[in-house]
Design an enzyme around this catalytic site. Sequence first.
Site, PDB file in Angstrom:
ATOM      1  N   LYS A 189      17.492  -0.029 -29.983  1.00 56.04           N
ATOM      2  CA  LYS A 189      17.001   1.070 -29.131  1.00 56.04           C
ATOM      3  C   LYS A 189      15.876   0.464 -28.313  1.00 56.04           C
ATOM      4  O   LYS A 189      14.832   0.084 -28.835  1.00 56.04           O
ATOM      5  CB  LYS A 189      16.490   2.224 -29.992  1.00 56.04           C
ATOM      6  N   GLY A 226       5.815  -1.499 -32.732  1.00 60.16           N
ATOM      7  CA  GLY A 226       5.210  -0.464 -31.892  1.00 60.16           C
ATOM      8  C   GLY A 226       3.917   0.026 -32.505  1.00 60.16           C
ATOM      9  O   GLY A 226       3.222  -0.735 -33.176  1.00 60.16           O
ATOM     10  N   SER A 227       3.629   1.324 -32.282  1.00 69.27           N
ATOM     11  CA  SER A 227       2.343   1.864 -32.709  1.00 69.27           C
ATOM     12  C   SER A 227       2.342   2.198 -34.207  1.00 69.27           C
ATOM     13  O   SER A 227       3.398   2.424 -34.806  1.00 69.27           O
ATOM     14  CB  SER A 227       2.034   3.129 -31.914  1.00 69.27           C
ATOM     15  N   GLY A 248       5.286   3.930 -36.393  1.00 71.04           N
ATOM     16  CA  GLY A 248       5.709   3.162 -37.566  1.00 71.04           C
ATOM     17  C   GLY A 248       5.734   4.036 -38.809  1.00 71.04           C
ATOM     18  O   GLY A 248       6.653   3.951 -39.635  1.00 71.04           O
ATOM     19  N   GLU A 287       6.081  -3.893 -37.463  1.00 71.05           N
ATOM     20  CA  GLU A 287       5.055  -4.720 -36.822  1.00 71.05           C
ATOM     21  C   GLU A 287       4.255  -3.792 -35.928  1.00 71.05           C
ATOM     22  O   GLU A 287       4.776  -3.297 -34.931  1.00 71.05           O
ATOM     23  CB  GLU A 287       5.757  -5.845 -36.057  1.00 71.05           C
ATOM     24  N   GLU A 330      -6.965  -0.079 -31.248  1.00 69.91           N
ATOM     25  CA  GLU A 330      -6.190  -0.995 -30.409  1.00 69.91           C
ATOM     26  C   GLU A 330      -6.122  -0.416 -28.998  1.00 69.91           C
ATOM     27  O   GLU A 330      -5.562   0.661 -28.795  1.00 69.91           O
ATOM     28  CB  GLU A 330      -4.773  -1.161 -30.985  1.00 69.91           C
TER      29      GLU A 330
HETATM   30  P1  NAI Z   1       5.564   3.695 -29.726  1.00 68.18           P
HETATM   31  O1  NAI Z   1       5.335   3.152 -31.080  1.00 68.18           O
HETATM   32  O2  NAI Z   1       5.523   5.182 -29.594  1.00 68.18           O
HETATM   33  O3  NAI Z   1       6.982   3.204 -29.168  1.00 68.18           O
HETATM   34  C1  NAI Z   1       7.644   2.047 -29.610  1.00 68.18           C
HETATM   35  C2  NAI Z   1       9.132   2.322 -29.745  1.00 68.18           C
HETATM   36  O4  NAI Z   1       9.344   3.333 -30.729  1.00 68.18           O
HETATM   37  C3  NAI Z   1       9.806   2.826 -28.471  1.00 68.18           C
HETATM   38  O5  NAI Z   1      11.096   2.282 -28.384  1.00 68.18           O
HETATM   39  C4  NAI Z   1       9.891   4.321 -28.722  1.00 68.18           C
HETATM   40  O6  NAI Z   1      10.920   4.963 -28.004  1.00 68.18           O
HETATM   41  C5  NAI Z   1      10.186   4.361 -30.200  1.00 68.18           C
HETATM   42  N1  NAI Z   1       9.859   5.639 -30.851  1.00 68.18           N
HETATM   43  C6  NAI Z   1       8.845   6.496 -30.556  1.00 68.18           C
HETATM   44  N2  NAI Z   1       8.890   7.557 -31.374  1.00 68.18           N
HETATM   45  C7  NAI Z   1       9.956   7.383 -32.208  1.00 68.18           C
HETATM   46  C8  NAI Z   1      10.530   8.165 -33.267  1.00 68.18           C
HETATM   47  N3  NAI Z   1      10.016   9.337 -33.627  1.00 68.18           N
HETATM   48  N4  NAI Z   1      11.606   7.664 -33.909  1.00 68.18           N
HETATM   49  C9  NAI Z   1      12.141   6.487 -33.556  1.00 68.18           C
HETATM   50  N5  NAI Z   1      11.645   5.728 -32.549  1.00 68.18           N
HETATM   51  C10 NAI Z   1      10.564   6.164 -31.880  1.00 68.18           C
HETATM   52  O7  NAI Z   1       4.500   2.999 -28.766  1.00 68.18           O
HETATM   53  P2  NAI Z   1       4.069   3.397 -27.270  1.00 68.18           P
HETATM   54  O8  NAI Z   1       3.957   4.873 -27.173  1.00 68.18           O
HETATM   55  O9  NAI Z   1       4.951   2.691 -26.330  1.00 68.18           O
HETATM   56  O10 NAI Z   1       2.607   2.727 -27.155  1.00 68.18           O
HETATM   57  C11 NAI Z   1       1.468   3.342 -27.740  1.00 68.18           C
HETATM   58  C12 NAI Z   1       0.550   2.318 -28.369  1.00 68.18           C
HETATM   59  O11 NAI Z   1       1.228   1.627 -29.402  1.00 68.18           O
HETATM   60  C13 NAI Z   1       0.069   1.200 -27.468  1.00 68.18           C
HETATM   61  O12 NAI Z   1      -1.050   1.572 -26.721  1.00 68.18           O
HETATM   62  C14 NAI Z   1      -0.269   0.126 -28.465  1.00 68.18           C
HETATM   63  O13 NAI Z   1      -1.548   0.341 -28.995  1.00 68.18           O
HETATM   64  C15 NAI Z   1       0.748   0.310 -29.547  1.00 68.18           C
HETATM   65  N6  NAI Z   1       1.866  -0.637 -29.396  1.00 68.18           N
HETATM   66  C16 NAI Z   1       1.876  -1.761 -30.176  1.00 68.18           C
HETATM   67  C17 NAI Z   1       2.853  -2.698 -30.008  1.00 68.18           C
HETATM   68  C18 NAI Z   1       2.889  -3.927 -30.825  1.00 68.18           C
HETATM   69  O14 NAI Z   1       3.253  -4.979 -30.322  1.00 68.18           O
HETATM   70  N7  NAI Z   1       2.610  -3.866 -32.090  1.00 68.18           N
HETATM   71  C19 NAI Z   1       3.899  -2.561 -28.991  1.00 68.18           C
HETATM   72  C20 NAI Z   1       3.835  -1.320 -28.258  1.00 68.18           C
HETATM   73  C21 NAI Z   1       2.840  -0.417 -28.467  1.00 68.18           C
HETATM   74 MG    MG Z   2       4.654   6.589 -28.263  1.00 67.67          MG
END
Ligand code: NAI
Ligand code: MG
Length: 498
Positions: free
Chosen positions: A189, A241-242, A246, A263, A400
Amino acid sequence: MDTPQQPLDIALAHAQRLSGKHLYAGTLQAALSGKTFPVASPATRLQIGTAADGNADDVAAAVGAAAAAQPEWAAMSPRARGKILCQAAAQLTQHTEEIATLLALETGKAIRTESRVEANVLADCFEFYGGLGSELKGETIPFAPNMLVFTQREPIGVVAAILPWNAPLMLMAFKIAPALVAGNTVVVKSAEEAPLSTLFVVELLNRCLPAGVVNILSGFGPSCGGPLVADRRIGKVTFTGSVDTGKVIAHAAAERLIPTTLELGGKSPMIVMEDADLDRTVAGAVAGMRFTRQGQSCTAASRMLVHRSLRDQFVERMAEKVNAMRMGDPLDETTDIGTIISTGQYDRVRSYLDLGRQIPDVQTLQLSAMPEAPALKNGLFIQPTVFVGVDNDNRLAREEIFGPVTCVIPFDTYEQAITMANDSDYGLAATIWTSNLQRALDATRRLQAGFVQVNQNIVAQPGLSYGGIKQSGLGKEASMEAMLDHFTQKKTVLISRD
Ligand code: NAI
Ligand code: MG
């Protein structure tokens, strides 16, 4: 005679061709609902295409394709699977420029400093795992003289890989290459901010892999990622992701008792001791903060703990170096720093800038220059920012930010530095810069992080286990151990000789 097409035109043509599509069962497929969402360049804000807005129906179809393909894929010899991954690596290498240009276009990551580098790591990762097929070994156990006892590693089944947007290709490779060589099939995804470059890569992979082995959906978290994690045919979820998302995924996985690799980012300390080589340390700080990626990195050196005696010199030299970097069009070869990914992240980072400017006695340095080209006037550019004199308890030092923002936190003694470094909810990466070997070794033992470096700060690489502790997540990626521990299950077999 036709003039050769420019890389931008080729990338735009791919973006158009891939618009509104998932890829599963070996072919591009429109969203079953017919719905799409726009994909725009964060540098120009112009639309470059659309992405399929996946929902539970698309998930059911893609997981069905992956489940159907899995037994035959698992029945191949591991080395034969590995050879196919190596062919896939060669295919990716042939198309690196197109991949990199599409990545730069949709994410704003500068072509020379980031996107091309990432496209190369992507191919390298497939080659690395392609060579590991024969390492899927078990053990024999001397349990009893009348028995032959051994373990064997088996694939888990269908793996769900949920991606972020900050290094989408590299992180996709870290997830799917080990899963595939171990005999699993995969449904990816993509992140809603970076759907097209990952789709293009999966399309290239499908030229080498049997249909249904690697599939990709685009869509939003709750409406597409949610049903994917909940699908009863998924045997494992790997996510970057976040922290908040997670935890949502870990809860959903717990309902079904399936394993996860998570991660989840960091707030990584960089300790600069009074005996550090300043030239090397300043260069390491600029690279380690990932200013070329606008700081959108989970290992970014976003807490710089600097010995008070060096603070002014360190800050001055770092400012000089970052000022010499060029912010601009991500597709321009002379650009060092591109853009923030999305308006949401742009607003989020700016809210931290507002916070920092209000802290009494904290000095704010805004570095490099905003681009002047009229085409970029609405681009999501943010000047690299250093807050000097921040307290480790401040939100700037605890949360972060995921932008080009770092804090310089002074200290007086080594013990103070270690205590502050470990005083964080996160534990992904840490570095120490010193010419004292004893101290360096002591710090490698005491720093609470999954990835610790001395006198350097390089990004994750194929072959090195990568993953955090505390709120930074669970499990490792990128290494042979990651493949064995996270993408296989072990079976114990006892055979009677009587
Ligand atoms: P996010 O964690 O919400 O999104 C990452 C992925 O998870 C995307 O593909 C999203 O569609 C998916 N996702 C979101 N909600 C979900 C759910 N309920 N069930 C399954 N999948 C879901 O991160 P976002 O909103 O893009 O960024 C927010 C913050 O997260 C950033 O400011 C940063 O601090 C952190 N982040 C950390 C990353 C890392 O490398 N560890 C990468 C991206 C974001
Ligand atoms: Mg998000």
